[in-house]
Design a protein around this motif. Structure first.
Motif, PDB file in Angstrom:
ATOM      1  N   ARG A  20      35.825 -13.341  27.135  1.00 39.84           N
ATOM      2  CA  ARG A  20      34.799 -12.598  27.870  1.00 39.84           C
ATOM      3  C   ARG A  20      35.316 -11.932  29.136  1.00 39.84           C
ATOM      4  N   ILE A  21      36.539 -12.250  29.535  1.00 40.42           N
ATOM      5  CA  ILE A  21      37.050 -11.635  30.771  1.00 40.42           C
ATOM      6  C   ILE A  21      37.975 -10.457  30.471  1.00 40.42           C
ATOM      7  N   GLY A  22      38.115 -10.117  29.194  1.00 45.39           N
ATOM      8  CA  GLY A  22      38.804  -8.892  28.803  1.00 45.39           C
ATOM      9  C   GLY A  22      40.237  -8.816  29.267  1.00 45.39           C
ATOM     10  N   ASP A  23      40.597  -7.648  29.819  1.00 42.74           N
ATOM     11  CA  ASP A  23      41.997  -7.421  30.176  1.00 42.74           C
ATOM     12  C   ASP A  23      42.405  -8.111  31.474  1.00 42.74           C
ATOM     13  N   ARG A  24      41.499  -8.877  32.060  1.00 40.61           N
ATOM     14  CA  ARG A  24      41.888  -9.709  33.200  1.00 40.61           C
ATOM     15  C   ARG A  24      42.756 -10.887  32.745  1.00 40.61           C
ATOM     16  N   LEU A  25      42.654 -11.248  31.470  1.00 43.03           N
ATOM     17  CA  LEU A  25      43.314 -12.445  30.952  1.00 43.03           C
ATOM     18  C   LEU A  25      44.797 -12.213  30.697  1.00 43.03           C
ATOM     19  N   ALA A  26      45.630 -13.124  31.232  1.00 38.77           N
ATOM     20  CA  ALA A  26      47.056 -13.121  30.918  1.00 38.77           C
ATOM     21  C   ALA A  26      47.382 -14.171  29.863  1.00 38.77           C
ATOM     22  N   ARG A  27      46.759 -15.352  29.978  1.00 41.77           N
ATOM     23  CA  ARG A  27      47.049 -16.427  29.042  1.00 41.77           C
ATOM     24  C   ARG A  27      45.992 -17.519  29.182  1.00 41.77           C
ATOM     25  N   VAL A  28      45.855 -18.309  28.121  1.00 43.45           N
ATOM     26  CA  VAL A  28      45.030 -19.507  28.161  1.00 43.45           C
ATOM     27  C   VAL A  28      45.952 -20.710  27.991  1.00 43.45           C
ATOM     28  N   ILE A  29      45.732 -21.739  28.787  1.00 42.80           N
ATOM     29  CA  ILE A  29      46.471 -22.988  28.630  1.00 42.80           C
ATOM     30  C   ILE A  29      45.463 -24.098  28.361  1.00 42.80           C
ATOM     31  N   PHE A  30      45.607 -24.716  27.211  1.00 40.52           N
ATOM     32  CA  PHE A  30      44.754 -25.836  26.826  1.00 40.52           C
ATOM     33  C   PHE A  30      45.534 -27.121  27.079  1.00 40.52           C
ATOM     34  N   VAL A  31      45.021 -27.989  27.937  1.00 44.05           N
ATOM     35  CA  VAL A  31      45.717 -29.224  28.299  1.00 44.05           C
ATOM     36  C   VAL A  31      45.072 -30.395  27.558  1.00 44.05           C
ATOM     37  N   ASP A  32      45.702 -30.792  26.450  1.00 46.89           N
ATOM     38  CA  ASP A  32      45.217 -31.925  25.648  1.00 46.89           C
ATOM     39  C   ASP A  32      43.711 -31.828  25.427  1.00 46.89           C
ATOM     40  N   SER A  33      43.275 -30.649  25.046  1.00 48.40           N
ATOM     41  CA  SER A  33      41.843 -30.338  25.064  1.00 48.40           C
ATOM     42  C   SER A  33      41.261 -30.106  23.686  1.00 48.40           C
ATOM     43  N   GLY A  34      39.940 -30.060  23.662  1.00 49.91           N
ATOM     44  CA  GLY A  34      39.249 -29.519  22.510  1.00 49.91           C
ATOM     45  C   GLY A  34      39.335 -28.008  22.553  1.00 49.91           C
ATOM     46  N   VAL A  35      39.053 -27.384  21.423  1.00 48.92           N
ATOM     47  CA  VAL A  35      38.980 -25.928  21.353  1.00 48.92           C
ATOM     48  C   VAL A  35      37.636 -25.554  20.739  1.00 48.92           C
ATOM     49  N   PRO A  36      37.052 -24.444  21.164  1.00 50.13           N
ATOM     50  CA  PRO A  36      35.733 -24.099  20.646  1.00 50.13           C
ATOM     51  C   PRO A  36      35.790 -23.560  19.222  1.00 50.13           C
ATOM     52  N   ALA A  37      34.739 -23.821  18.476  1.00 53.33           N
ATOM     53  CA  ALA A  37      34.522 -23.225  17.168  1.00 53.33           C
ATOM     54  C   ALA A  37      33.104 -22.673  17.165  1.00 53.33           C
ATOM     55  N   ASP A  38      32.943 -21.454  16.725  1.00 54.29           N
ATOM     56  CA  ASP A  38      31.636 -20.802  16.776  1.00 54.29           C
ATOM     57  C   ASP A  38      30.572 -21.652  16.082  1.00 54.29           C
ATOM     58  N   GLY A  39      29.486 -21.917  16.808  1.00 47.56           N
ATOM     59  CA  GLY A  39      28.383 -22.690  16.256  1.00 47.56           C
ATOM     60  C   GLY A  39      28.561 -24.195  16.320  1.00 47.56           C
ATOM     61  N   GLU A  40      29.710 -24.654  16.823  1.00 49.82           N
ATOM     62  CA  GLU A  40      29.980 -26.084  16.935  1.00 49.82           C
ATOM     63  C   GLU A  40      30.010 -26.493  18.402  1.00 49.82           C
ATOM     64  N   SER A  41      29.842 -27.782  18.656  1.00 50.29           N
ATOM     65  CA  SER A  41      29.821 -28.307  20.016  1.00 50.29           C
ATOM     66  C   SER A  41      30.867 -29.405  20.168  1.00 50.29           C
ATOM     67  N   PHE A  42      31.018 -29.890  21.398  1.00 50.52           N
ATOM     68  CA  PHE A  42      31.872 -31.063  21.628  1.00 50.52           C
ATOM     69  C   PHE A  42      31.391 -32.229  20.777  1.00 50.52           C
ATOM     70  N   ALA A  43      30.081 -32.430  20.737  1.00 49.01           N
ATOM     71  CA  ALA A  43      29.516 -33.552  19.987  1.00 49.01           C
ATOM     72  C   ALA A  43      29.774 -33.431  18.487  1.00 49.01           C
ATOM     73  N   SER A  44      29.903 -32.206  17.992  1.00 47.96           N
ATOM     74  CA  SER A  44      30.126 -32.001  16.557  1.00 47.96           C
ATOM     75  C   SER A  44      31.388 -32.697  16.070  1.00 47.96           C
ATOM     76  N   ALA A  45      32.389 -32.770  16.958  1.00 45.32           N
ATOM     77  CA  ALA A  45      33.687 -33.334  16.582  1.00 45.32           C
ATOM     78  C   ALA A  45      33.836 -34.800  16.993  1.00 45.32           C
TER      79      ALA A  45
END
Length: 233
Positions: free
Chosen positions: A86-111
């Motif tokens: 959602r931040i478009g060309d402002r983004l350089a990179r994403v770093i996920f630290v031992d994290s969950g990742v989103p899936a469309d229509g799913e939640s943290f509780a789903s997993a």
């Protein structure tokens, strides 16, 4: 250099990055530890998951940041992954630290390992929030007694709606430039959804020989990896 917007996982606020911040600043980066609505100094504010996504996007836009590296730890990988698109060309990179990742229509509780209904029952039994873990539950994660005390002392209940509200994505996370940091004391293999994303040429895997909270247990090493992720080393 880059502008790091860092979001810690469940129960934690921006304060959790206090040992990482000086290391990144010494490397020439901007640092923006962010507390999500309903946590730490923002405790008591109602928050669903989309509230947390907006928290992140609003911070980037409010500060007019460019060359942004969004960092999501644990739960916060889910709102960070959504904010990244959602931040478009402002983004350089994403770093996920031992994290969950989103899936469309799913939640943290789903997993949740016991199923969503079991997790929702936990929330219902705690007035709609997720109670922080105890010092005993932090054992085996590479933390000293002092670090555990700091973690537990600063943790606040996590707003339940943010854990049950579904993610909203318009494209695959595999299209984003991303680094996934796997903390080996919390399991030596990424989850299946992360393993699938790591097949993308735009994703890389980095391992840390520590537990689930490396901003406490190995802050200098975590900062070194974060710096290297945007320098290509």
């Amino acid at each position: 250099m880059a502008e790091f917007v860092m979001v810690a996982g469940a129960w934690l606020g921006g304060w959790a990055w206090s040992d990482v911040v000086p290391e990144l600043r010494a490397a020439g980066h901007g640092t923006h530890p962010l507390t999500l609505s309903g946590l730490a100094e923002k405790r008591g504010v109602g928050a669903g998951q989309q509230t947390h996504v907006r928290d992140i996007v609003d911070e980037v836009e409010r500060l007019d940041l460019r060359d942004v590296v969004l960092v999501g730890h644990s739960y916060s990988g889910i709102p960070v992954g959504q904010a990244a698109e959602r931040i478009g060309d402002r983004l350089a990179r994403v770093i996920f630290v031992d994290s969950g990742v989103p899936a469309d229509g799913e939640s943290f509780a789903s997993a949740w390992w016991q199923g969503q209904a079991a997790f929702e029952a936990i929330l219902a039994g705690n007035g709609g929030s997720w109670t922080p873990i105890t010092a005993e539950e932090c054992e085996g994660q590479g933390l000293t007694d002092e670090q555990i005390a700091r973690f537990v002392g600063g943790a606040t209940p996590h707003p339940g709606a943010s854990l049950t509200e579904p993610a909203v994505l318009t494209r695959s996370l595999a299209e984003l430039p991303a680094t996934y940091i796997k903390c080996l004391l919390d399991g030596d293999q990424p989850t299946d959804d992360v393993a699938e994303l790591l097949k993308s040429e735009r994703w890389e895997l980095v391992e840390m020989d520590t537990g689930h909270w490396p901003m406490f247990s190995q802050p200098a090493e975590l900062a070194r990896i974060m710096d290297g992720a945007i320098r290509g080393r």
